[in-house]
Enzyme design. Structure first.
Site, PDB file in Angstrom:
ATOM      1  N   ASP A 137     -30.711  18.551 -28.487  1.00 20.43           N
ATOM      2  CA  ASP A 137     -30.201  18.720 -27.120  1.00 20.43           C
ATOM      3  C   ASP A 137     -30.060  20.190 -26.746  1.00 20.43           C
ATOM      4  O   ASP A 137     -29.344  20.529 -25.804  1.00 20.43           O
ATOM      5  CB  ASP A 137     -28.823  18.054 -26.997  1.00 20.43           C
ATOM      6  CG  ASP A 137     -28.927  16.570 -26.664  1.00 20.43           C
ATOM      7  OD1 ASP A 137     -30.052  16.084 -26.456  1.00 20.43           O
ATOM      8  OD2 ASP A 137     -27.881  15.893 -26.625  1.00 20.43           O
ATOM      9  N   ASP A 196     -24.890  15.937 -39.381  1.00 21.00           N
ATOM     10  CA  ASP A 196     -24.845  17.058 -38.452  1.00 21.00           C
ATOM     11  C   ASP A 196     -25.708  18.199 -38.989  1.00 21.00           C
ATOM     12  O   ASP A 196     -26.102  18.207 -40.158  1.00 21.00           O
ATOM     13  CB  ASP A 196     -23.401  17.532 -38.257  1.00 21.00           C
ATOM     14  CG  ASP A 196     -22.624  16.611 -37.324  1.00 21.00           C
ATOM     15  OD1 ASP A 196     -23.249  15.727 -36.707  1.00 21.00           O
ATOM     16  OD2 ASP A 196     -21.390  16.767 -37.225  1.00 21.00           O
ATOM     17  N   ASP A 198     -25.401  21.158 -40.074  1.00 22.17           N
ATOM     18  CA  ASP A 198     -25.077  22.004 -41.229  1.00 22.17           C
ATOM     19  C   ASP A 198     -24.836  21.189 -42.494  1.00 22.17           C
ATOM     20  O   ASP A 198     -24.430  21.740 -43.519  1.00 22.17           O
ATOM     21  CB  ASP A 198     -23.836  22.853 -40.933  1.00 22.17           C
ATOM     22  CG  ASP A 198     -22.622  21.998 -40.600  1.00 22.17           C
ATOM     23  OD1 ASP A 198     -22.783  21.043 -39.807  1.00 22.17           O
ATOM     24  OD2 ASP A 198     -21.526  22.281 -41.105  1.00 22.17           O
ATOM     25  N   ASP A 290     -17.285   8.837 -32.762  1.00 24.04           N
ATOM     26  CA  ASP A 290     -17.339   8.249 -34.096  1.00 24.04           C
ATOM     27  C   ASP A 290     -16.140   7.332 -34.345  1.00 24.04           C
ATOM     28  O   ASP A 290     -16.282   6.222 -34.866  1.00 24.04           O
ATOM     29  CB  ASP A 290     -17.386   9.363 -35.152  1.00 24.04           C
ATOM     30  CG  ASP A 290     -16.424  10.509 -34.853  1.00 24.04           C
ATOM     31  OD1 ASP A 290     -15.570  10.370 -33.965  1.00 24.04           O
ATOM     32  OD2 ASP A 290     -16.529  11.555 -35.521  1.00 24.04           O
TER      33      ASP A 290
END
Length: 531
Positions: A137, A196, A198, A290
């Protein structure tokens, strides 16, 4: 001009007299409202804060007892649920392996985009039974090109990886994950794994987690533990490690073992896609999509498993600004979700009453609301005010003994940092200011920041550059007026207690005020090099 000085216009006597008059008026007003108004209100506040402290204390003791029994009884996930290692079948070939979708949501992740893509592409799983989605995004065109080139590089090596973008950021991360599940190839998958940008899973991650879902059809989610590559970067990251380690080793473990429920952490987890669909899919009505999905799936009767032995490396925010934004989202979102789902949880007929009580009381009220509010209101407002109003007495057990026991219990998660408990208390009290503010914003949907989504800044390669950069760097200070104001208030109360008090609260108050001043000038976290 010398003839018209301030002394000429306003003689010293008049200035002094005016100041004395104002002081006398303030003293008179304080004396008039103190007994009929301040004292009763402060006594009520003390009682409320003591009740909340006991709620938090009993919750911590309860979790400690559950963890102790789990260790004594050896209730490991492999004992509570069926699990068998996946083996290659010479006759069936790779068809014995379920189809897996791995989603990597990204937003302008210049420093870390290679980490998760590289780690996911190294996962040990048949290449024809896995699809990897990079859901980008990003609004920075240069970063989008870099990510796309990285995806293409792995695709040229034979990895089944797709680069997916959309026309807007509607729904933020939840919108990206939802859109990713709509692709035709995604509909062929049984399970979806989310990392995610990282997060760096070990190569055997899927082989350790997927069998739990395959052999236990009642399970919707397997959540792995986070471990932190930069925990030793600075004192800020050490403090975060202590809080998050307690969350994983105690809170998640207790929820998983006793009620088969906990909040999905948004990453490093494997979902059964059927459970996501049955729960209504991803929703963007709060900033904790979540947790929202977790509650809805749980209300449908699905169970969750926390697998602490599966550990995924990731990065902690090491700058104060990034950490503040993260904590706002993590505090405001749950409070807002509780507001929106309370009635739905109460009226649900699929889950047992004990599970409802656990979700409402333990999960939401105590951990997500009371825990934040009592820390700030009691120790940074009510206790200091009791110094100025000696008619109101705070019991020693509430002011000293209970918080000390809670703090000691928190050290269970990170034994290596037990010597930092003193700093952790001061830091958590400072951050409770923002957590409390965010909690009230979420509960009452006050202000635009209730749905504010700011991606947590990751430094990745910048941290490595920091270690090798030799050029001198000046600390960048940024004043935070709210922290400075609270620090000044605590310092004043500490000085007043030193002169007139009898409980020695000034020791805590002055030290705590210094912690607020340090954060107030922004002297917390790491200094990022200009690379």
């Amino acid at each position: 001009m010398d003839r018209f000085s301030a002394t000429t216009l306003l003689p010293d006597g008049l200035i002094q007299g005016t100041a004395d008059d104002i002081s006398m008026q303030m003293v008179l007003i304080w004396g008039q409202i103190k007994k009929p108004l301040i004292v009763p209100l402060l006594r009520i506040a003390v009682v409320v804060c003591l009740i909340m402290s006991l709620m938090l204390f009993m919750e911590r003791v309860y979790m400690g007892i559950v963890i102790m029994f789990m260790k004594l009884l050896g209730r490991k996930p492999e004992v509570r649920y069926k699990w068998e290692p996946l083996k290659d079948d010479t006759e069936l070939g790779h068809s014995a392996y379920p189809m897996i979708l791995v989603q990597i949501p990204m937003y302008n992740e210049r420093e870390v985009y290679k980490l998760s893509i590289g780690a996911v592409c190294d996962l040990s799983w048949p290449a024809d039974r896995i699809f990897i989605q990079v859901l980008d995004d990003s609004t920075d065109y240069t970063i989008k090109q870099m990510v796309e080139l990285e995806v293409q590089r792995w695709a040229n090596k034979g990895i089944n990886i797709r680069y997916e973008i959309r026309g807007n950021r509607t729904g933020y991360k939840a919108g990206a994950l939802k859109e990713g599940l709509k692709h035709e190839y995604a509909k062929r998958c049984d399970y979806v794994v989310i990392f995610d940008a990282d997060f760096q899973p070990e190569s055997d991650f899927l082989r350790r987690t997927i069998p739990f879902l395959m052999y236990n059809p009642e399970l919707a989610l397997v959540q792995a533990r986070w471990i932190f590559v930069n925990a030793d970067e600075c004192l800020l990251t050490r403090m975060q490690e202590m809080s998050l380690d307690y969350h994983f080793t105690v809170e998640q473990e207790v929820g998983s073992s006793s009620h088969a429920f906990f909040g999905f952490n948004g990453t490093a987890g494997v979902w059964r896609i059927a459970s996501i669909n049955e729960a209504g899919g991803w929703k963007d009505r709060t900033t904790v999509e979540d947790m929202d999905l977790s509650i809805r799936a749980s209300l449908k009767g699905w169970k969750f498993l926390y697998l602490g032995t599966a550990q995924v490396k990731n990065e902690l925010p090491s700058t104060l600004n990034a950490f503040r934004h993260q904590q706002h989202r993590w505090s405001c979102g749950p409070a807002n979700l509780f507001r929106k789902m309370f009635k739905e949880i109460i009226t649900n007929k699929k889950v047992a009453i004990w599970k409802k009580i656990y979700v409402i009381y333990n999960f939401f009220v105590v951990r997500k609301i009371v825990g934040h509010i009592v820390t700030f209101i009691f120790y940074c407002v009510v206790l200091p005010l009791s110094v100025l109003v000696p008619e109101v007495e705070v019991p020693k057990w509430g002011a000293v003994y209970v918080p000390c026991i809670i703090t000691i219990l928190n050290a269970v998660g990170t034994p290596r940092s037990v010597h930092l408990l003193f700093y952790w208390i001061l830091f958590e009290n400072v951050m409770s200011l923002h957590r409390t503010k965010a909690t009230f914003i979420g509960l009452f949907e006050a202000g635009r920041s209730v749905n504010e989504w700011i991606v947590t800044e990751k430094l990745g390669d910048a941290l490595k550059a920091k270690a090798t950069t030799k050029a001198p760097r000046k600390p960048r200070f940024r004043l935070h007026l709210l922290e400075l104001f609270i620090g000044a208030f605590l310092f004043f109360c500490g000085c007043y207690d030193y002169m007139y008090g009898r409980n020695y609260y000034f020791i805590y108050l002055i030290i705590q005020s210094i912690a607020f001043f340090i954060v107030g000038i922004g002297y917390v976290g790491t200094i990022v090099p200009n690379t």
